[in-house]
Design an enzyme around this catalytic site. Structure first.
Site, PDB file in Angstrom:
ATOM      1  N   SER A  49      26.245  53.057  67.608  1.00 32.08           N
ATOM      2  CA  SER A  49      27.157  52.321  66.515  1.00 32.08           C
ATOM      3  C   SER A  49      28.554  52.648  66.936  1.00 32.08           C
ATOM      4  O   SER A  49      29.178  52.014  67.825  1.00 32.08           O
ATOM      5  CB  SER A  49      26.755  52.650  65.061  1.00 32.08           C
ATOM      6  OG  SER A  49      26.954  51.764  64.162  1.00 32.08           O
ATOM      7  N   HIS A  66      18.803  50.243  61.509  1.00 27.94           N
ATOM      8  CA  HIS A  66      20.198  51.014  61.917  1.00 27.94           C
ATOM      9  C   HIS A  66      19.987  52.450  61.912  1.00 27.94           C
ATOM     10  O   HIS A  66      20.023  53.168  63.131  1.00 27.94           O
ATOM     11  CB  HIS A  66      21.275  50.603  61.174  1.00 27.94           C
ATOM     12  CG  HIS A  66      22.438  50.689  61.929  1.00 27.94           C
ATOM     13  ND1 HIS A  66      23.008  50.105  63.191  1.00 27.94           N
ATOM     14  CD2 HIS A  66      23.697  51.788  61.804  1.00 27.94           C
ATOM     15  CE1 HIS A  66      24.185  50.712  63.409  1.00 27.94           C
ATOM     16  NE2 HIS A  66      24.691  51.783  62.858  1.00 27.94           N
TER      17      HIS A  66
END
Ligand SMILES: *[C@@H]1O[C@H](CO)[C@@H](O)[C@H](O)[C@H]1NC(C)=O
Ligand SMILES: *[C@@H]1O[C@H](CO)[C@@H](O)[C@H](O)[C@H]1NC(C)=O
Ligand SMILES: *[C@@H]1O[C@H](CO)[C@@H](O)[C@H](O)[C@H]1NC(C)=O
Ligand SMILES: *[C@@H]1O[C@H](CO)[C@@H](O)[C@H](O)[C@H]1NC(C)=O
Length: 417
Positions: free
Chosen positions: A186, A391
């Site tokens: 990320s 995520h």
């Protein structure tokens, strides 16, 4: 008049944001570690990186990196995996965490799933970084983070400009090698792109970049809560910082302590903390074990600047991957243009492997697609073979061993000896 109501609502919202922000950042230690232990907190949630890795038989070292702008970052090296019996491979591999995380995120899923453990067991030389503002990187040679607001004048822009290159230089100098491999989750990938764009030559110090849900722009982020929090902070940034709120979601602040307290209860970890995680990201039942849920909130959120959260809020309101928007006047002064300059993704010349989840509500598949179209040297793009992969799964899922590790290992091996 409508405008009067509008002003009233705004004043109300600003007040709520300021009060909430200040209450949540209140540092209050309800219990010390001993009390927490007796209350039943899992021991792992109270341990730091060195202690945690050591507990499972992974010997590690602590190193100190100083950036060009004098931030002090503690990073860790795992010397040898407990299941590694051969020679340690070269070159070293850097693991870089995401927003509001720390190095500990790569361990919280435990030795059967934490990527730092799995890679150390495969005999890679593992270096685990930390980015300014979290509890391992809350230090500066001249500023005191508790006293000097300047400490918190940063976002991913500065992390990419200073922290990532300093970490790479440190590891290369220490190992006396010319190049290394890098895995960014990320924000850990997004800041790498920023480095390549802003620091010519640094991209060439890396053989291979593996991006797990790489975060460049956030145009299509689906998570409503993440959007509200980030765009809210972006809107109220000036109000928050002028009342002295520069740091947000810190470890040891009330917000994190409350999460840690609630999530350690075995009976609440899944229904409350699992559900909260699902609402923030998306639902993937059973992927993160109850035990990991109990441990991870001892290390998450790890803290960042209000400015950095505001920067994410901005990136949800544009379709560009660009620098912090200070407003037209200050942009002109800082950048020489009224609009913030765009990052140059063409400069990310390093061979790259991208892995992402179909069910990721923070980094949307549409933004991944855009990124892939704009990066010049993508070797492979892989959608994780589980349609519910979200995520948080990339660092905390119990299935990392089967769904992430094999691809990472395959490509690292090609670029190692
Ligand atoms: C709790 O333990 C951690 C890890 O050893 C340590 O970093 C932290 O300072 C301790 N906190 C307290 C309040 O003793
Ligand atoms: C981690 O804990 C160990 C043992 O308590 C301590 O010596 C070390 O300084 C701690 N490391 C960091 C980075 O806090
Ligand atoms: C490189 O490493 C050596 C020894 O390991 C150290 O003395 C030197 O200060 C380092 N240089 C930089 C720029 O970090
Ligand atoms: C987690 O805890 C909940 C509630 O105690 C339980 O229903 C569930 O089966 C547990 N999940 C796992 C994967 O152990």
């Amino acid at each position: 008049m409508a405008s009067k109501a509008y002003v009233t609502v705004n004043v109300l919202l600003i007040s709520v944001a300021i009060i909430l922000g200040n209450v949540l950042r209140f540092r209050f230690l309800p219990f010390n570690n001993d009390t927490k232990k007796s209350l039943g907190y899992p021991k792992d949630s109270l341990l730091n990186f060195t202690e945690l890795a050591g507990k499972y038989g992974y010997k590690s070292e602590e190193h100190t990196v100083i950036t060009d702008d004098d931030y002090v970052l503690t990073i860790f090296r795992i010397l040898r995996g407990r299941n590694c019996y051969g020679r340690i491979k070269e070159p070293p591999v850097i693991l870089m965490h995401g927003l509001l995380q720390s190095s500990d995120a790569w361990l919280d899923a435990g030795p059967n799933a934490g990527l730092a453990y799995l890679l150390a067991d495969a005999c890679y030389d593992i270096w685990v970084g930390n980015q300014r503002g979290n509890y391992y990187a809350r230090r500066h040679l001249h500023y005191d983070p508790d006293k000097h607001a300047q400490f918190w004048d940063f976002s991913v822009d500065e992390i990419g400009l200073y922290d990532i290159p300093a970490t790479i230089d440190y590891v290369l100098n220490h190992t006396r090698l010319q190049k290394l491999n890098y895995i960014g989750y990320s924000q850990g990938s997004g800041t790498f792109f920023i480095m390549c764009s802003e620091r010519p030559g640094y991209c060439e110090k890396v053989n291979l970049l593996i991006g797990l849900a790489p975060a460049a722009r956030q145009t299509y982020t689906k998570s409503v809560i993440y959007r509200i929090v980030s765009t809210g902070i972006s809107t109220f940034e000036t109000a928050l910082t002028t009342t002295g709120l520069q740091e947000i979601f810190a470890k040891g602040a009330l917000g994190q302590e409350l999460l840690g307290f609630i999530c350690q209860f075995g009976s609440l970890s899944e229904p409350v903390c699992g559900t909260a995680e699902g609402l923030f990201d998306s639902f993937h039942p059973g992927s993160i074990t109850n035990e990991t849920l109990r441990v991870m909130f001892g290390h998450f959120p790890a803290g960042t600047s209000v400015r950095n959260m505001a920067r994410y809020g901005q990136s949800m309101m544009t379709d560009k991957f660009q620098k912090f928007d200070y407003g037209k006047a200050k942009n002109l002064e800082k950048y020489g243009s009224r609009e913030p300059p765009k990052y140059n993704l063409n400069s990310v010349t390093v061979p790259m492997v991208i892995m992402y989840g179909k069910n990721d509500f923070l980094v949307d598949t549409k933004d991944i697609k855009w990124l892939v179209e704009n990066l010049p040297n993508v070797l492979m793009v892989k959608q994780v073979a589980d349609p519910l992969w979200n995520h948080f799964d990339n660092t905390y899922s119990q299935y990392i061993h089967d769904l992430i590790f094999p691809t990472v290992h395959h490509y690292l091996l090609k670029f190692s000896k």
